[in-house]
Design a protein around this motif. Structure first.
Motif, PDB file in Angstrom:
ATOM      1  N   HIS A 175       0.956  -1.166   0.156  1.00 66.81           N
ATOM      2  CA  HIS A 175      -0.120  -0.016   0.075  1.00 66.81           C
ATOM      3  C   HIS A 175       0.836   1.345   0.123  1.00 66.81           C
ATOM      4  O   HIS A 175       1.859   1.144   0.936  1.00 66.81           O
ATOM      5  CB  HIS A 175      -1.029   0.035   1.157  1.00 66.81           C
ATOM      6  N   ASP A 176       0.488   2.155  -0.938  1.00 69.84           N
ATOM      7  CA  ASP A 176       1.346   3.372  -1.070  1.00 69.84           C
ATOM      8  C   ASP A 176       2.852   2.943  -1.033  1.00 69.84           C
ATOM      9  O   ASP A 176       3.695   4.032  -0.420  1.00 69.84           O
ATOM     10  CB  ASP A 176       0.925   4.308  -0.152  1.00 69.84           C
ATOM     11  N   ALA A 177       3.299   2.144  -1.785  1.00 70.84           N
ATOM     12  CA  ALA A 177       4.806   1.748  -1.539  1.00 70.84           C
ATOM     13  C   ALA A 177       5.735   2.902  -2.111  1.00 70.84           C
ATOM     14  O   ALA A 177       6.924   2.975  -1.559  1.00 70.84           O
ATOM     15  CB  ALA A 177       5.130   0.491  -2.599  1.00 70.84           C
ATOM     16  N   MET A 178       5.263   3.751  -3.021  1.00 67.43           N
ATOM     17  CA  MET A 178       6.214   4.874  -3.273  1.00 67.43           C
ATOM     18  C   MET A 178       6.236   6.155  -2.624  1.00 67.43           C
ATOM     19  O   MET A 178       6.782   7.009  -2.807  1.00 67.43           O
ATOM     20  CB  MET A 178       6.492   5.069  -4.881  1.00 67.43           C
ATOM     21  N   ARG A 179       5.087   6.193  -1.701  1.00 65.90           N
ATOM     22  CA  ARG A 179       4.863   7.566  -1.015  1.00 65.90           C
ATOM     23  C   ARG A 179       5.529   7.584   0.373  1.00 65.90           C
ATOM     24  O   ARG A 179       5.132   7.701   1.343  1.00 65.90           O
ATOM     25  CB  ARG A 179       3.369   7.543  -0.858  1.00 65.90           C
ATOM     26  N   ARG A 180       6.973   7.352   0.329  1.00 64.89           N
ATOM     27  CA  ARG A 180       7.820   7.446   1.223  1.00 64.89           C
ATOM     28  C   ARG A 180       9.100   7.677   0.725  1.00 64.89           C
ATOM     29  O   ARG A 180       9.322   7.432  -0.237  1.00 64.89           O
ATOM     30  CB  ARG A 180       7.721   5.820   1.953  1.00 64.89           C
ATOM     31  N   ALA A 181      10.228   7.805   1.869  1.00 60.03           N
ATOM     32  CA  ALA A 181      11.450   8.021   1.346  1.00 60.03           C
ATOM     33  C   ALA A 181      12.403   6.461   1.212  1.00 60.03           C
ATOM     34  O   ALA A 181      11.928   5.781   1.487  1.00 60.03           O
ATOM     35  CB  ALA A 181      12.228   8.724   2.414  1.00 60.03           C
ATOM     36  N   CYS A 182      13.296   6.768   0.143  1.00 65.05           N
ATOM     37  CA  CYS A 182      14.166   5.641  -0.122  1.00 65.05           C
ATOM     38  C   CYS A 182      14.867   5.245   1.179  1.00 65.05           C
ATOM     39  O   CYS A 182      15.202   6.263   1.790  1.00 65.05           O
ATOM     40  CB  CYS A 182      14.945   6.131  -1.190  1.00 65.05           C
ATOM     41  N   PRO A 183      14.663   3.979   1.673  1.00 68.08           N
ATOM     42  CA  PRO A 183      15.450   3.720   2.746  1.00 68.08           C
ATOM     43  C   PRO A 183      16.766   3.713   2.965  1.00 68.08           C
ATOM     44  O   PRO A 183      17.442   3.865   3.768  1.00 68.08           O
ATOM     45  CB  PRO A 183      14.999   2.094   2.766  1.00 68.08           C
ATOM     46  N   ILE A 184      17.631   3.981   1.699  1.00 72.80           N
ATOM     47  CA  ILE A 184      18.940   4.089   1.567  1.00 72.80           C
ATOM     48  C   ILE A 184      19.398   5.700   1.620  1.00 72.80           C
ATOM     49  O   ILE A 184      19.958   6.412   2.432  1.00 72.80           O
ATOM     50  CB  ILE A 184      19.593   3.805   0.352  1.00 72.80           C
ATOM     51  N   CYS A 185      18.751   6.616   0.719  1.00 74.89           N
ATOM     52  CA  CYS A 185      19.370   8.103   0.386  1.00 74.89           C
ATOM     53  C   CYS A 185      18.423   9.035   1.200  1.00 74.89           C
ATOM     54  O   CYS A 185      18.556  10.146   1.020  1.00 74.89           O
ATOM     55  CB  CYS A 185      19.467   8.244  -1.065  1.00 74.89           C
ATOM     56  N   ARG A 186      17.182   8.538   1.438  1.00 70.61           N
ATOM     57  CA  ARG A 186      16.036   9.173   2.108  1.00 70.61           C
ATOM     58  C   ARG A 186      15.318  10.216   1.233  1.00 70.61           C
ATOM     59  O   ARG A 186      14.461  11.171   1.685  1.00 70.61           O
ATOM     60  CB  ARG A 186      16.428  10.095   3.362  1.00 70.61           C
ATOM     61  N   GLU A 187      15.629  10.163  -0.196  1.00 68.77           N
ATOM     62  CA  GLU A 187      15.020  10.992  -1.144  1.00 68.77           C
ATOM     63  C   GLU A 187      13.711  10.473  -1.041  1.00 68.77           C
ATOM     64  O   GLU A 187      13.123   9.080  -1.391  1.00 68.77           O
ATOM     65  CB  GLU A 187      15.486  11.168  -2.390  1.00 68.77           C
ATOM     66  N   TYR A 188      12.373  11.285  -1.184  1.00 66.82           N
ATOM     67  CA  TYR A 188      10.915  10.929  -1.328  1.00 66.82           C
ATOM     68  C   TYR A 188      11.074  10.228  -2.936  1.00 66.82           C
ATOM     69  O   TYR A 188      11.340  10.596  -3.871  1.00 66.82           O
ATOM     70  CB  TYR A 188      10.046  12.361  -1.485  1.00 66.82           C
TER      71      TYR A 188
END
Length: 180
Positions: free
Chosen positions: A118-131
Protein backbone atom coordinates in the motif's frame (compact mmCIF):
# COMPACT_ATOMS: atom_id res chain seq x y z
CA UNK A 1 8.26 32.35 -1.45
CA UNK A 2 12.00 32.75 -1.01
CA UNK A 3 11.96 36.53 -1.28
CA UNK A 4 10.51 36.66 -4.79
CA UNK A 5 13.58 34.98 -6.31
CA UNK A 6 13.12 33.32 -9.70
CA UNK A 7 14.22 29.71 -10.15
CA UNK A 8 14.76 27.80 -13.39
CA UNK A 9 12.72 24.82 -12.10
CA UNK A 10 11.23 23.40 -8.90
CA UNK A 11 14.25 21.12 -8.45
CA UNK A 12 16.56 24.17 -8.52
CA UNK A 13 14.29 25.86 -5.96
CA UNK A 14 14.28 22.81 -3.72
CA UNK A 15 18.06 22.41 -3.82
CA UNK A 16 18.60 26.08 -2.93
CA UNK A 17 15.83 26.36 -0.32
CA UNK A 18 16.49 23.37 1.96
CA UNK A 19 14.37 20.96 -0.08
CA UNK A 20 16.82 18.18 0.71
CA UNK A 21 16.50 18.69 4.48
CA UNK A 22 16.16 15.16 5.95
CA UNK A 23 13.65 16.29 8.61
CA UNK A 24 10.27 16.55 6.80
CA UNK A 25 9.04 19.12 9.33
CA UNK A 26 11.86 21.48 8.32
CA UNK A 27 11.67 20.74 4.60
CA UNK A 28 10.71 23.60 2.29
CA UNK A 29 9.84 22.33 -1.17
CA UNK A 30 7.95 24.01 -3.96
CA UNK A 31 4.52 22.56 -4.67
CA UNK A 32 4.47 22.37 -8.46
CA UNK A 33 0.74 23.21 -8.53
CA UNK A 34 1.33 26.47 -6.68
CA UNK A 35 3.38 27.91 -9.56
CA UNK A 36 1.13 30.62 -10.94
CA UNK A 37 3.68 32.78 -12.77
CA UNK A 38 6.69 32.20 -14.99
CA UNK A 39 9.40 34.51 -16.23
CA UNK A 40 10.43 34.19 -19.86
CA UNK A 41 14.17 33.51 -20.13
CA UNK A 42 14.23 35.26 -23.52
CA UNK A 43 12.38 38.55 -22.90
CA UNK A 44 12.10 38.53 -19.06
CA UNK A 45 8.31 39.02 -19.13
CA UNK A 46 6.62 37.89 -15.90
CA UNK A 47 3.28 36.29 -16.77
CA UNK A 48 0.75 33.62 -15.82
CA UNK A 49 2.03 30.05 -16.31
CA UNK A 50 1.38 28.94 -19.90
CA UNK A 51 2.86 26.83 -22.70
CA UNK A 52 4.47 29.85 -24.36
CA UNK A 53 5.38 33.45 -23.67
CA UNK A 54 2.51 35.88 -24.04
CA UNK A 55 4.98 38.65 -24.85
CA UNK A 56 7.50 37.24 -27.34
CA UNK A 57 5.73 33.98 -28.28
CA UNK A 58 8.62 31.60 -27.53
CA UNK A 59 7.57 28.10 -26.45
CA UNK A 60 8.64 27.26 -22.90
CA UNK A 61 9.13 23.58 -23.77
CA UNK A 62 8.31 20.98 -26.38
CA UNK A 63 6.43 19.11 -23.63
CA UNK A 64 4.06 21.10 -21.43
CA UNK A 65 1.65 19.93 -18.75
CA UNK A 66 -0.61 22.67 -17.45
CA UNK A 67 -1.76 20.52 -14.49
CA UNK A 68 1.77 19.90 -13.20
CA UNK A 69 3.25 23.24 -14.28
CA UNK A 70 5.92 21.24 -16.09
CA UNK A 71 7.88 22.21 -19.19
CA UNK A 72 10.63 20.22 -20.89
CA UNK A 73 12.43 20.32 -24.24
CA UNK A 74 13.90 16.82 -24.09
CA UNK A 75 11.19 14.56 -25.53
CA UNK A 76 13.55 11.56 -25.38
CA UNK A 77 12.51 11.18 -21.72
CA UNK A 78 9.05 10.07 -22.83
CA UNK A 79 7.04 12.34 -20.51
CA UNK A 80 3.34 11.75 -19.88
CA UNK A 81 0.81 12.78 -17.26
CA UNK A 82 -0.68 10.00 -15.11
CA UNK A 83 -4.11 11.07 -13.89
CA UNK A 84 -4.11 8.48 -11.08
CA UNK A 85 -0.69 9.60 -9.75
CA UNK A 86 -1.55 13.24 -10.41
CA UNK A 87 1.93 14.00 -11.78
CA UNK A 88 3.95 13.70 -14.94
CA UNK A 89 6.09 10.61 -15.30
CA UNK A 90 9.02 9.78 -17.60
CA UNK A 91 9.88 6.62 -19.50
CA UNK A 92 7.13 6.44 -22.16
CA UNK A 93 3.60 5.65 -20.98
CA UNK A 94 3.41 2.41 -23.02
CA UNK A 95 6.14 0.94 -20.75
CA UNK A 96 4.16 1.43 -17.52
CA UNK A 97 0.91 0.57 -15.78
CA UNK A 98 -0.67 2.22 -12.75
CA UNK A 99 -1.06 -0.07 -9.72
CA UNK A 100 -3.93 1.20 -7.58
CA UNK A 101 -2.70 -0.59 -4.43
CA UNK A 102 0.89 0.61 -4.75
CA UNK A 103 -0.56 4.00 -5.86
CA UNK A 104 2.08 4.52 -8.51
CA UNK A 105 3.15 3.72 -12.05
CA UNK A 106 5.33 0.62 -12.34
CA UNK A 107 7.16 -1.08 -15.19
CA UNK A 108 5.03 -3.39 -17.33
CA UNK A 109 7.52 -6.15 -16.47
CA UNK A 110 6.00 -6.11 -12.94
CA UNK A 111 2.34 -6.16 -13.97
CA UNK A 112 1.57 -9.81 -13.27
CA UNK A 113 4.11 -10.63 -10.61
CA UNK A 114 4.89 -7.86 -8.15
CA UNK A 115 4.07 -7.90 -4.46
CA UNK A 116 1.77 -4.95 -3.76
CA UNK A 117 2.57 -2.68 -0.83
CA UNK A 118 0.00 0.00 0.00
CA UNK A 119 1.39 3.39 -1.14
CA UNK A 120 4.78 1.74 -1.74
CA UNK A 121 6.37 4.83 -3.29
CA UNK A 122 4.89 7.44 -1.01
CA UNK A 123 7.85 7.27 1.33
CA UNK A 124 11.54 7.99 1.37
CA UNK A 125 14.10 5.65 -0.18
CA UNK A 126 15.44 3.66 2.80
CA UNK A 127 19.02 4.30 1.65
CA UNK A 128 19.30 7.93 0.49
CA UNK A 129 16.06 9.24 2.11
CA UNK A 130 14.87 11.00 -1.08
CA UNK A 131 11.07 10.90 -1.47
CA UNK A 132 10.37 8.17 -4.04
CA UNK A 133 6.98 9.16 -5.45
CA UNK A 134 8.16 12.15 -7.46
CA UNK A 135 11.83 11.22 -7.76
CA UNK A 136 13.23 11.35 -11.29
CA UNK A 137 15.67 8.51 -10.55
CA UNK A 138 14.83 4.92 -11.61
CA UNK A 139 13.41 2.67 -8.89
CA UNK A 140 13.63 -1.03 -8.04
CA UNK A 141 10.74 -3.00 -6.55
CA UNK A 142 12.11 -5.84 -4.46
CA UNK A 143 10.52 -9.06 -5.76
CA UNK A 144 9.92 -10.87 -2.47
CA UNK A 145 8.54 -8.06 -0.30
CA UNK A 146 7.45 -5.29 -2.70
CA UNK A 147 9.42 -2.55 -0.95
CA UNK A 148 10.80 0.15 -3.22
CA UNK A 149 14.15 1.93 -3.37
CA UNK A 150 16.19 3.71 -6.01
CA UNK A 151 17.88 1.32 -8.45
CA UNK A 152 21.29 2.90 -7.84
CA UNK A 153 20.81 2.62 -4.07
CA UNK A 154 19.89 -1.05 -4.49
CA UNK A 155 23.02 -1.59 -6.62
CA UNK A 156 25.13 0.00 -3.87
CA UNK A 157 23.60 -2.35 -1.31
CA UNK A 158 24.40 -5.35 -3.49
CA UNK A 159 27.97 -4.14 -4.07
CA UNK A 160 28.45 -4.11 -0.28
CA UNK A 161 27.20 -7.68 0.05
CA UNK A 162 23.72 -6.92 1.38
CA UNK A 163 21.15 -9.49 0.27
CA UNK A 164 18.17 -8.37 2.35
CA UNK A 165 15.58 -5.63 2.11
CA UNK A 166 16.69 -2.70 4.29
CA UNK A 167 13.11 -2.30 5.58
CA UNK A 168 11.85 -5.80 6.39
CA UNK A 169 15.10 -7.82 6.19
CA UNK A 170 13.56 -10.41 3.87
CA UNK A 171 15.98 -11.89 1.36
CA UNK A 172 15.92 -9.49 -1.59
CA UNK A 173 18.07 -11.48 -4.04
CA UNK A 174 19.86 -14.78 -4.06
CA UNK A 175 23.68 -14.77 -3.81
CA UNK A 176 23.82 -16.02 -7.43
CA UNK A 177 21.82 -12.96 -8.60
CA UNK A 178 24.16 -10.60 -6.77
CA UNK A 179 27.23 -12.02 -8.49
CA UNK A 180 25.67 -12.04 -11.97
Amino acid sequence: CCGGRVFWCRHCHNEQCDGNEPDPLKRHTLDRRSVSEVVCALCAARQPAAASCGSCGVSFGRYHCARCRFWDDDLSKGQWHCDQCGICRVGFEANFFHCATCASCLSLALRDGHVCVHDAMRRACPICREYLFDSVRPISVLPRCGHVLHSDCFSRLLSHGALTCPLCLRVAVSPAHRDA
